[in-house]
Each structure stands twice: as structure tokens, then as C-alpha cells.
Design a protein around this motif. Structure first.
Motif, PDB file in Angstrom:
ATOM      1  N   GLN A  49       1.055  -1.283  -0.199  1.00  0.00           N
ATOM      2  CA  GLN A  49       0.218  -0.138  -0.211  1.00  0.00           C
ATOM      3  C   GLN A  49       1.043   1.306  -0.189  1.00  0.00           C
ATOM      4  OE1 GLN A  49      -2.671   0.087   3.329  1.00  0.00           O
ATOM      5  NE2 GLN A  49      -3.501  -2.383   2.679  1.00  0.00           N
ATOM      6  N   TRP A  50       1.975   1.350   1.118  1.00  0.00           N
ATOM      7  CA  TRP A  50       2.861   2.416   0.999  1.00  0.00           C
ATOM      8  C   TRP A  50       3.506   2.641  -0.240  1.00  0.00           C
ATOM      9  CZ3 TRP A  50       5.387   3.766   6.300  1.00  0.00           C
ATOM     10  CH2 TRP A  50       4.594   3.865   6.955  1.00  0.00           C
ATOM     11  N   PHE A  51       3.854   1.635  -0.865  1.00  0.00           N
ATOM     12  CA  PHE A  51       4.847   1.509  -2.161  1.00  0.00           C
ATOM     13  C   PHE A  51       4.064   2.176  -3.165  1.00  0.00           C
ATOM     14  CE2 PHE A  51       6.659  -0.238  -6.084  1.00  0.00           C
ATOM     15  CZ  PHE A  51       7.688   0.284  -6.067  1.00  0.00           C
ATOM     16  N   LYS A  52       2.674   1.743  -3.310  1.00  0.00           N
ATOM     17  CA  LYS A  52       1.705   2.137  -4.404  1.00  0.00           C
ATOM     18  C   LYS A  52       1.611   3.789  -4.139  1.00  0.00           C
ATOM     19  CE  LYS A  52      -2.738   1.676  -6.367  1.00  0.00           C
ATOM     20  NZ  LYS A  52      -4.171   0.878  -6.509  1.00  0.00           N
TER      21      LYS A  52
ATOM     22  N   PRO B 179      11.196  10.291  -6.772  1.00  0.00           N
ATOM     23  CA  PRO B 179      12.318   9.844  -7.544  1.00  0.00           C
ATOM     24  C   PRO B 179      12.869   8.485  -6.844  1.00  0.00           C
ATOM     25  CG  PRO B 179      13.029  11.781  -6.339  1.00  0.00           C
ATOM     26  CD  PRO B 179      11.362  11.774  -6.251  1.00  0.00           C
ATOM     27  N   GLU B 180      13.274   7.685  -7.597  1.00  0.00           N
ATOM     28  CA  GLU B 180      14.065   6.416  -7.111  1.00  0.00           C
ATOM     29  C   GLU B 180      13.098   5.698  -6.097  1.00  0.00           C
ATOM     30  OE1 GLU B 180      16.188   5.119  -8.596  1.00  0.00           O
ATOM     31  OE2 GLU B 180      17.288   6.852  -9.827  1.00  0.00           O
ATOM     32  N   ALA B 181      11.887   5.437  -6.339  1.00  0.00           N
ATOM     33  CA  ALA B 181      10.991   5.008  -5.280  1.00  0.00           C
ATOM     34  C   ALA B 181      11.437   3.591  -4.699  1.00  0.00           C
ATOM     35  CB  ALA B 181       9.736   4.711  -6.055  1.00  0.00           C
ATOM     36  N   THR B 182      12.142   2.862  -5.703  1.00  0.00           N
ATOM     37  CA  THR B 182      12.595   1.500  -5.287  1.00  0.00           C
ATOM     38  C   THR B 182      13.939   1.453  -4.535  1.00  0.00           C
ATOM     39  OG1 THR B 182      13.730   1.233  -7.524  1.00  0.00           O
ATOM     40  CG2 THR B 182      11.365   0.465  -7.293  1.00  0.00           C
TER      41      THR B 182
ATOM     42  N   VAL C 243      20.621   0.122  -3.152  1.00  0.00           N
ATOM     43  CA  VAL C 243      20.583  -0.551  -4.245  1.00  0.00           C
ATOM     44  C   VAL C 243      18.928  -0.505  -4.597  1.00  0.00           C
ATOM     45  CG1 VAL C 243      20.481  -3.003  -4.686  1.00  0.00           C
ATOM     46  CG2 VAL C 243      22.211  -2.104  -3.336  1.00  0.00           C
ATOM     47  N   LEU C 244      18.514  -1.160  -5.853  1.00  0.00           N
ATOM     48  CA  LEU C 244      17.300  -0.778  -6.082  1.00  0.00           C
ATOM     49  C   LEU C 244      16.664  -1.875  -6.092  1.00  0.00           C
ATOM     50  CD1 LEU C 244      17.732   0.934  -9.491  1.00  0.00           C
ATOM     51  CD2 LEU C 244      17.385   1.821  -7.239  1.00  0.00           C
TER      52      LEU C 244
ATOM     53  N   HIS D  85      16.496  -0.347   4.213  1.00  0.00           N
ATOM     54  CA  HIS D  85      15.956   0.673   4.490  1.00  0.00           C
ATOM     55  C   HIS D  85      15.361   1.361   3.400  1.00  0.00           C
ATOM     56  CE1 HIS D  85      15.873   4.835   6.088  1.00  0.00           C
ATOM     57  NE2 HIS D  85      15.117   4.295   7.007  1.00  0.00           N
ATOM     58  N   PHE D  86      14.160   1.850   3.460  1.00  0.00           N
ATOM     59  CA  PHE D  86      13.277   2.806   2.481  1.00  0.00           C
ATOM     60  C   PHE D  86      13.275   4.022   2.923  1.00  0.00           C
ATOM     61  CE2 PHE D  86      12.431  -1.752   1.365  1.00  0.00           C
ATOM     62  CZ  PHE D  86      12.652  -1.603   0.105  1.00  0.00           C
ATOM     63  N   PRO D  87      13.875   5.023   2.670  1.00  0.00           N
ATOM     64  CA  PRO D  87      13.969   6.468   3.233  1.00  0.00           C
ATOM     65  C   PRO D  87      12.778   7.390   2.348  1.00  0.00           C
ATOM     66  CG  PRO D  87      15.921   6.402   1.910  1.00  0.00           C
ATOM     67  CD  PRO D  87      14.992   5.189   1.608  1.00  0.00           C
ATOM     68  N   TRP D  88      11.412   7.096   2.441  1.00  0.00           N
ATOM     69  CA  TRP D  88      10.477   7.837   1.635  1.00  0.00           C
ATOM     70  C   TRP D  88      10.363   9.384   2.492  1.00  0.00           C
ATOM     71  CZ3 TRP D  88       7.498   2.698   1.517  1.00  0.00           C
ATOM     72  CH2 TRP D  88       8.193   1.990   0.357  1.00  0.00           C
TER      73      TRP D  88
END
Length: 216
Positions: A35-38, A46-49, A67-68, A100-103
Motif C-alpha cells: 500500500q505504501w509503495f503504491k 524519484p527512485e521509489a525502489t 540498491v534498487l 531501509h526505505f527512506p521515503w
């Protein structure tokens, strides 16, 4: 002491975009991640992955690098890399890993803890041939983390191999592959006002997930 005109200690802002309540959580952490990724993709970040991958060497020195992410499902996350790279060397001896995903734009972070295992050659080959041709060639050029004397060396090697592989399929390098991260724990962080952030930790226990709220 380094002198500069910016007072770093005064750089701050309030996080007011929203909250994360227990009622918002899903039974499976990867469903919430999805859900968050969508939402990240919808917001055109930019660079969502992009994710920071943390590993540890034989001297207990931690390393991180971006890393992607290339695939995720309820059980795992997948990324690809050079198997002679520093991260691969670490994982060969210490397969525990953090992602770690830094959104920041959505005032969110996701931390993933797990165990990295190599992908099969068949899985790697399937992804390798989905990449642009120049990216396939660059996989041959860069012996990741090795020391080189100039950028010109990389560019010259790229043109040499581009000519070599001009006709026919680019072969899969034996030193290029990927990792499946089997997830043991995930933490979801949502920024809130006054630094009273929302944090929820999912931990895999006996085939299920234990969910706890953490202090900010």
C-alpha cells in the motif's frame, strides 16, 4: 572544527502529513508495504525502489549502500548485484541483512530485517535479459568495489565489450547474480508532530506475525 554558515542544529521541521494507527495495519506486513509503495509511486517520488542495504564485514564493520528493489511478495524482497562486490563478500560469511526505505517526502520509513540467500541462475538469467542491452554490457565492465585508476578505464572497457558483443546475445556473467531477502521483521515509521512519531514493528514468530507499537 569545520566552519560553515549553516547552523545544522537549527535545521528541523514538523511532520504533519498523517499518522499510522493500529487500525491501519494489515495482518501481513508486506500488504502494508505494498500500500505504501503504491502511494510512493503515485506521488512520483524519484527512485521509489531505492533502499539502503546494510551488511557487516568480518571485523564487525557495518556498511550501507543504495540498491534498487526489483521484486517483492509476502515472503521476500529481491535485488541484483555483482557477486564479487563488497556486499556479496559480506553476505557470504554473514547473511543477516537490513534494508531501509527512506521515503522522506511522505514522512515515512520502512526497515526490513532478514536473511539473504542467492538466487538461482535461472532466476538471475530471466531478469538479466529483461534489462536494457547497455546495462547487460555494463555488468561485464564493472567488477564492483574493485579499485580502478580512472573513469576512462570504465568507458574504454564498455566500448570494447560493446563491440565484442555487437552481434548476438550478451552472455550472462558468471559473477553477476541476485539475492532473495527472507523477511524476519519489518518496522513502519510515520512522522508525527512534536517528534511523537508512529512506529509499528512486525516480528515473525511461529509462522505468524507479532505486532507491537514502539516509542518514537
Amino acid at each position: 572544527m569545520i566552519e560553515h554558515s549553516i547552523n545544522i542544529a537549527d535545521l528541523r521541521r514538523e511532520y504533519i502529513r498523517g499518522g499510522l494507527r493500529r487500525a491501519d495495519l494489515t495482518a501481513e506486513p508486506m500488504d502494508l508495504f505494498g500500500q505504501w509503495f503504491k502511494q510512493v509511486c503515485t506521488a512520483h517520488l524519484p527512485e521509489a525502489t531505492a533502499m539502503s542495504v546494510g551488511t557487516v564485514d568480518d571485523n564487525n564493520q557495518p556498511y550501507q549502500r543504495l540498491v534498487l528493489l526489483k521484486h517483492f511478495d509476502r515472503q521476500c524482497m529481491i535485488f541484483y548485484t555483482n557477486l564479487s562486490s563488497r556486499k556479496s563478500s559480506h553476505l557470504a560469511h554473514r547473511p543477516r541483512i537490513s534494508l531501509h526505505f527512506p521515503w522522506h517526502a511522505l514522512e515515512r520509513q520502512v526497515l526490513v530485517l532478514g536473511l539473504a540467500e542467492k538466487l538461482s541462475v535461472m532466476d538471475v538469467k530471466k531478469y538479466f535479459y529483461s534489462r536494457p542491452r547497455d546495462s547487460q554490457i555494463s555488468a561485464w565492465v564493472s567488477h564492483q568495489s574493485s579499485r580502478i585508476y580512472s573513469r576512462g578505464f570504465l568507458e574504454g572497457k564498455f566500448m570494447e565489450l560493446k563491440n565484442k558483443f555487437a552481434h548476438g546475445k550478451v552472455p550472462l556473467p558468471s559473477f553477476w547474480g541476485g539475492y532473495r531477502v527472507i523477511i524476519d521483521a519489518m518496522e513502519f515509521w510515520q512522522g508525527r508532530e512534536h517528534r511523537l512519531h508512529d512506529r509499528f514493528l512486525y516480528q515473525r514468530i511461529n509462522g505468524g506475525w507479532k505486532i507491537e507499537r514502539l516509542a518514537p
